[in-house]
Structures are given as C-alpha cells and as structure tokens.
Write an enzyme that holds these catalytic residues in place. Structure first.
Site, PDB file in Angstrom:
ATOM      1  N   CYS A   1       0.805  -1.220   0.000  1.00 22.48           N
ATOM      2  CA  CYS A   1       0.000   0.000   0.000  1.00 22.48           C
ATOM      3  C   CYS A   1       0.841   1.274   0.000  1.00 22.48           C
ATOM      4  O   CYS A   1       1.449   1.584  -1.021  1.00 22.48           O
ATOM      5  CB  CYS A   1      -0.955  -0.055   1.188  1.00 22.48           C
ATOM      6  SG  CYS A   1      -2.403   0.979   0.967  1.00 22.48           S
TER       7      CYS A   1
ATOM      8  N   HIS B   1      -3.405  -5.762   2.515  1.00 18.30           N
ATOM      9  CA  HIS B   1      -3.023  -5.834   3.924  1.00 18.30           C
ATOM     10  C   HIS B   1      -3.553  -7.157   4.497  1.00 18.30           C
ATOM     11  O   HIS B   1      -4.184  -7.936   3.773  1.00 18.30           O
ATOM     12  CB  HIS B   1      -3.695  -4.692   4.708  1.00 18.30           C
ATOM     13  CG  HIS B   1      -3.196  -3.335   4.372  1.00 18.30           C
ATOM     14  ND1 HIS B   1      -1.968  -2.861   4.771  1.00 18.30           N
ATOM     15  CD2 HIS B   1      -3.784  -2.334   3.673  1.00 18.30           C
ATOM     16  CE1 HIS B   1      -1.819  -1.607   4.344  1.00 18.30           C
ATOM     17  NE2 HIS B   1      -2.901  -1.266   3.681  1.00 18.30           N
TER      18      HIS B   1
HETATM   19  N1  GLN Z   1      -2.057   6.904   2.409  1.00 17.35           N
HETATM   20  C1  GLN Z   1      -2.166   5.994   1.285  1.00 17.35           C
HETATM   21  C2  GLN Z   1      -3.598   5.959   0.692  1.00 17.35           C
HETATM   22  O1  GLN Z   1      -4.543   6.319   1.353  1.00 17.35           O
HETATM   23  C3  GLN Z   1      -1.766   4.586   1.675  1.00 17.35           C
HETATM   24  C4  GLN Z   1      -2.705   3.979   2.707  1.00 17.35           C
HETATM   25  C5  GLN Z   1      -2.184   2.660   3.257  1.00 17.35           C
HETATM   26  O2  GLN Z   1      -0.985   2.380   3.306  1.00 17.35           O
HETATM   27  N2  GLN Z   1      -3.140   1.798   3.752  1.00 17.35           N
HETATM   28  O3  GLN Z   1      -3.752   5.526  -0.442  1.00 17.35           O
END
Ligand code: GLN
Length: 234
Positions: free
Chosen positions: A92, A191
């Site tokens: 992510c 995740h």
């Molecule tokens: N801040 C980034 C987004 O919202 C990554 C979020 C994350 O790592 N879950 O896309």
C-alpha cells in the site's frame, strides 16, 4: 544454504493493519526450515547495507511524507539492489513510494524511488474491503487480503500487475489490476497481513532471494485461512 538477510524499511512509520506480520512470516518460514535468517530494522537516518529481501509496509499520508524524503537519500543504492536481483515487497503506502510519486489530496507530491514504473494519485473515495486477485506467479493462482487506500495506482512500461482482481478494487478500481511487479520488485495493496494468508507467495519470494527451491511446509492452517478469504464478499 546462504544466510538470508531481510531489511525492514521504516517500521516505526509504515506499519499499519498488521503489515509487520509479513516480516514474521518470512522469518518463521526460514527458521522452520533451518535457514539462517536475520532481520534489520532500518529507521530514518540509518544507512542501508546490502540485503536479500527488503520490506516496506503501509501508512497514512503523513508518515509517507517523512519516508518519501528519507528514501530519496537511498534511491540510487536501492535501484542498484533491485538491478542485482534483490527481492522487494511493498504494501500500500510503501508500494506507492516504490513508484515515481504519490500525489495526495492535499499538499505537495511525494516523490518515490521509481523501482516500479508506476505512479499514484489520490482518488475521491476510499477503497476498504476484501480483495481476491488471480495471479500467474504462484500456485494456487490466488492472492487474498484486504485493501484500505484512496490512492489510485497506474502501471506503465515493463511494470506489470501482480494479479487481476475478481473481488475488490486493487490498484485503481478501473483496470482490474492489483499490485505490480518489475524484476523481483513486488507491490500490493493487500493488507491482512498479506503473507501469512498467502504462504505460497511468501515461499516464492524466499526462493527468488535464496536462488533455490524450498522444501514444502505443512501449511494446513495457512491454506484454511487463504481458502476462507477467496471470493469473500467486499
Ligand atoms: N495513504 C495511502 C492511501 O490512502 C496509503 C494507505 C495505506 O498504506 N493503507 O492511499
């Protein structure tokens, strides 16, 4: 068999939704096989020495700002590590910074390190839910997890998807792609954490890093978790 060195990039800043479980999975799957493995936590200000596998987890925009700045110091070194065949896994927010840039809703563009020919721009909605993706890199040909991001990632050039979503949004909710691969650099929005529920992909990464096939482990429990999430509704 050689000792395997794992570098965990910025765990104090990018480590949400249990992403640290990916490191535990790689470490345990080596230890269960009697493979000598070490894990180095690399923090802001640290120098980075050579490793076989690099991992970077996910995080909110605020933490990504600090990591984006710090990563620029190591861009040439990490590009060299990519080009000598090291394995990378970014989840992510960490995945987004392995591309060229991440443009959040507000503020300046966050520069990535271009290990992947990809870029990310914040979308108008947040993608939160279960994901099932079909992949060609491993058997079974499925990857499962959950996504929570507003960033929309687009792949270019020789950077190809890790898989194709059958449930969920993946990279951008439009082209059905999930994650990315170039050389041995992998990114994903999954995740969960990702590797405990996808042990076949964990072993794929270990075999790439060690340069040899590994003896199978008893993954009865892991495979139950994997199967329970296949096509789980969003
Ligand atoms: N801040 C980034 C987004 O919202 C990554 C979020 C994350 O790592 N879950 O896309």
């Amino acid at each position: 068999m050689k000792k395997l060195k794992i570098g965990h990039l910025y765990p104090k800043l990018l480590n949400i939704y249990g992403d640290g479980g990916n490191i535990l999975t790689l470490q345990r799957r080596c230890e269960w096989r009697g493979i000598d493995v070490s894990v180095d936590e690399i923090d802001v200000g640290d120098d980075i020495s050579e490793h076989d596998i690099y991992f970077i987890g996910g995080g909110q925009d605020l933490q990504q700002i600090e990591v984006s700045k710090e990563l620029q110091r190591h861009k040439d070194f990490l590009t060299g590590e990519r080009d000598r065949g090291c394995v990378f896994l970014g989840i992510c927010g960490g995945y987004q910074l392995m591309g060229h840039y991440y443009q959040p809703h507000e503020g300046d563009r966050l520069e990535g390190i271009s290990l992947l020919d990809a870029y990310t721009v914040a979308g108008n909605k947040r993608f939160i839910g279960n994901v099932t993706a079909k992949t060609e890199f491993v058997e079974p040909k499925t990857l499962v997890g959950f996504e929570n991001h507003s960033g929309l990632t687009y792949l270019q050039g020789e950077t190809k998807p890790l898989g194709t979503v059958s449930v969920g949004n993946g990279n951008n909710g439009m082209d059905k792609s999930e994650g990315a691969r170039f050389k041995n650099v992998f990114g994903t929005y999954l995740h969960g954490s990702f590797l405990p529920k996808n042990p076949h992909f964990a072993d794929y990464m270990l075999e790439l890093a060690l340069g040899e096939k590994l003896t199978p482990l008893d993954d009865t429990i892991e495979n139950c978790a994997h199967k329970a999430l296949i096509n789980k509704p969003y």
